[in-house]
Each structure stands twice: as structure tokens, then as C-alpha cells.
Design a protein around this motif. Sequence first.
Motif, mmCIF file in Angstrom:
data_model
loop_
_atom_site.group_PDB
_atom_site.id
_atom_site.type_symbol
_atom_site.label_atom_id
_atom_site.label_comp_id
_atom_site.label_asym_id
_atom_site.label_seq_id
_atom_site.Cartn_x
_atom_site.Cartn_y
_atom_site.Cartn_z
ATOM 1 N N ARG A 1 2.962 -79.314 33.240
ATOM 2 C CA ARG A 1 3.253 -79.159 34.669
ATOM 3 C C ARG A 1 1.977 -78.774 35.416
ATOM 4 N N ILE A 2 1.759 -79.429 36.551
ATOM 5 C CA ILE A 2 0.562 -79.151 37.345
ATOM 6 C C ILE A 2 0.921 -79.082 38.832
ATOM 7 N N SER A 3 0.030 -78.502 39.605
ATOM 8 C CA SER A 3 0.227 -78.391 41.056
ATOM 9 C C SER A 3 -0.136 -79.710 41.734
ATOM 10 N N ARG A 4 0.231 -79.812 42.995
ATOM 11 C CA ARG A 4 -0.118 -81.012 43.764
ATOM 12 C C ARG A 4 -1.631 -81.174 43.868
ATOM 13 N N SER A 5 -2.340 -80.049 44.092
ATOM 14 C CA SER A 5 -3.793 -80.144 44.226
ATOM 15 C C SER A 5 -4.441 -80.621 42.925
ATOM 16 N N CYS B 1 -9.297 -91.240 32.092
ATOM 17 C CA CYS B 1 -8.760 -89.937 32.499
ATOM 18 C C CYS B 1 -9.892 -88.936 32.709
ATOM 19 N N GLU B 2 -9.530 -87.748 33.185
ATOM 20 C CA GLU B 2 -10.478 -86.640 33.256
ATOM 21 C C GLU B 2 -10.719 -86.115 31.842
ATOM 22 N N HIS B 3 -11.962 -85.795 31.551
ATOM 23 C CA HIS B 3 -12.302 -85.328 30.201
ATOM 24 C C HIS B 3 -12.410 -83.803 30.170
ATOM 25 N N LYS B 4 -11.342 -83.149 30.567
ATOM 26 C CA LYS B 4 -11.286 -81.691 30.519
ATOM 27 C C LYS B 4 -9.831 -81.269 30.512
ATOM 28 N N THR B 5 -9.609 -80.037 30.107
ATOM 29 C CA THR B 5 -8.255 -79.513 30.006
ATOM 30 C C THR B 5 -7.676 -79.287 31.394
ATOM 31 N N VAL B 6 -6.479 -79.758 31.616
ATOM 32 C CA VAL B 6 -5.853 -79.647 32.918
ATOM 33 C C VAL B 6 -5.313 -78.229 33.124
ATOM 34 N N PRO B 7 -5.505 -77.631 34.306
ATOM 35 C CA PRO B 7 -4.916 -76.307 34.569
ATOM 36 C C PRO B 7 -3.408 -76.418 34.763
#
Length: 403
Positions: A51-55, A18-24
Motif C-alpha cells: 500500500r502506498i500514498s497518492r504522492s 520500474c523504480e530501482h528502490k524500495t517503495v515507502p
Amino acid sequence: MSTVHLTLDQVCIAIVDCEHKTVPVDPDGTYFAVGTPAMRGNRIDFGEAKRISRSTFEAWSRRLVPERGDLLLAREAPVGPIVQIPNSLNVAPGQRTVLLRPDPQKVDSNYLYYLLASPAQQTRLLQKSDGSTVAHLNVSDVRTFQLPSLPDLNVQHDIAATLTALDDRINSSTLITQGIQEVLQSQFRSWFVEYGPWGGDAPADWHSGVLSEVLALVKKPIKSSNRDGLPYVPIDALPMRALGLEDFRPTAEAQSSLIRFDEDDILMGAMRVYFHRVVIAPFDGITRTTCFVLRPYEREFLEYALLLCNEDTTIDFADTTSRGSTMPYAVWENGLANMSLMIPTRKVANEFSEWARPLVMRIRNGIFERRRLRQLRDALLPELISGRIRAVDTRAVLVVATQ
């Protein structure tokens, strides 16, 4: 049965960290980042996912875009939970997870899901983890995780189909419950939400009051030595926005600061992160003081009160009047008890109760159906995985269990 022991890396086309940072977070996003808090029980809890955006979804999936048949494995906090990517394909790997893409020529994706979810493999995954503070798996640990000998693909398909049939019935029951809840909430709003505390002019025979005129806070402490075999409901077993309990634990797992509740009491999380967890109790049991146990003074107001406690306005009021900075908690006296509202007459409450009661009972009792099916699935899983019983031998049981 094959005697070859393969690793996860050998049966997967890809294993991606996964990405190792907090998701916006995007409150209006239609995609979800699923981290380990949303994976407990080997099911995606979208209430706990972000919940996240498409981008953001595209950025978090740039290494590997999730597809049907992919699996998501938690490698930290806690180690082991595994979920399937849903058909909606709107899920990206959250923090502390790894995305697996099984090779269909070597392993059935559903079979691998059940295999890794089985108690034996969950134990082995935890044993493989390290870390003195927090147990965790590195991606290399996941790649080199050795699987037990795998049966032929046809046998894998049969085992997966047997277990999937039970999960499909569980999911169907859950969807029915969710649909009933939506109908109840819609009807509650059409009956009551146009009036206080939501604003508007109430009928003349209603009266202005506060929540404590409808509900009493029940405080019945119970000693650890006097639990009487009562089922234990920890606060994290209260589902989000579900009205009906989904899980409970054996009495032996109960901790300190226990209080008793009775069948048809209302349980509401008393800590900020749990305010939105409101359920009706389907049995007598025990919980911790981190839950409010609420009981209407009059039976006619039960369904009204249950749905009232689940409304955003009530939850927001609990939040506004909460105390504490590190872990805010709701208070009853001088807090939630004083929430203003227009209280309907007993006649109106009873009319609503008579309409809503059968639906609330269906929600309340759904836990027993789903628990029975889960227990059957969990009992069959290790027997099928080990080869001690064959999928064909379970068909008669499945017919009866899923009716």
C-alpha cells in the motif's frame, strides 16, 4: 496468419522500467505498488502488494502513468509473470517489473497478455533470462523479446474474448466468495467479538477458557512413500484473508516434513508471514509442518473456530507468542493454545454453525469451480494461440462451462 515475427518493442508504444528502490509503504494508502511477489499466477494479489500514498504513486509512475490496457511484466524473482493493470488504475510498477503499453494498431492488449502468459512464451522468457544467482531480464531483453507470428487483429480479438469470458467467470466466483466471507466475518463479530478476549461481559452460561479447549492441534506425519495420491497444499497456496483454499498441487510436488489433514480441518500458517492465512480444508490432503492443522473437538464449533482463527486478535496473539528472530514461527503449546477467550455454549455455537455452514460450504467448494474453469482456460490457451483451434469452435464449450 502473418509470418512476420515482431519484438515486444515493435508492438508496444512504450516499455518503461520500474523504480530501482524500495517503495515507502503507507498502511492507509489507497494505491498499490505491485512487485513480483504479488504477480504469481498472472493475477495481482493485493494482499502481497504494498500500500502506498497518492504522492508515492505519482512518483513511482512519473515515467509512465499506468492506463487501461497496460501490462506489467516481472523480470526477476521470478521471471515471466504478467498482470493487467486493473480498471481502478491504482497500481504502480513495483520493484523488478517493467510496464508495457501495447500499440492497439498492432496487437490486442488482452491477446498479448494471454500470449505472454502461455506456457510456451513463459518458457522462452525464462530461457532468455540470465544471472548465475538469480535469473533476470534486463529491460533491453524485454524490448528485444521476439514474439511468434501474430494473427490478424480480428482473430486476436476473438481469441482474447474467449479467454476473457472464462477469466470473468473466475473473477465473478472470487468476488462472490469474498462477499460471503465479509458477511460471515461481520456476523461472527456481532455474535462473539464483544466478549473475551475482546473485552465485555459474556452471558452467564459462557465460560472462561483458552483456545486449546476448542481446538486440537493435529499432528499426523506422513512418509513420502505413503502419500496415497493425496493433494498437496504448500503454505504459499493459502490465500490471504480468504477462508477458502485457492490452489493445491499434485502429490508428486510434496516435499519433506509432511503432515496429513482431513476434510473440514482448519489450516493456519505457522510462520509469521503466513499467520493471516487461515482456510478450511475442502478435502483430505497433505501439507508441511509450516502449517498448523487444527480440528475442533466438537463439530458444532467448526464455523466458530474457523472465523475465530481469522480474527486480528488471534493473529496478533500468534505473533506475540511467536519464537525465532530470523523467521519467527508460532507455537501451539505454551503459545497460541493458551489464548484466553470466553467460550460460548454448545447451543450458541450450534446456532451459529447452522446459520454459517451453508456459506462456509460455498466458500469451501468454490475452489473446485474456479479450478475447473482455470484448467479449461489453460487447456484452450495454447490451442487458440497456436491456431490449432478457432475461437468460434469453443463457443458451445464456453456456454456450458460458464453456466
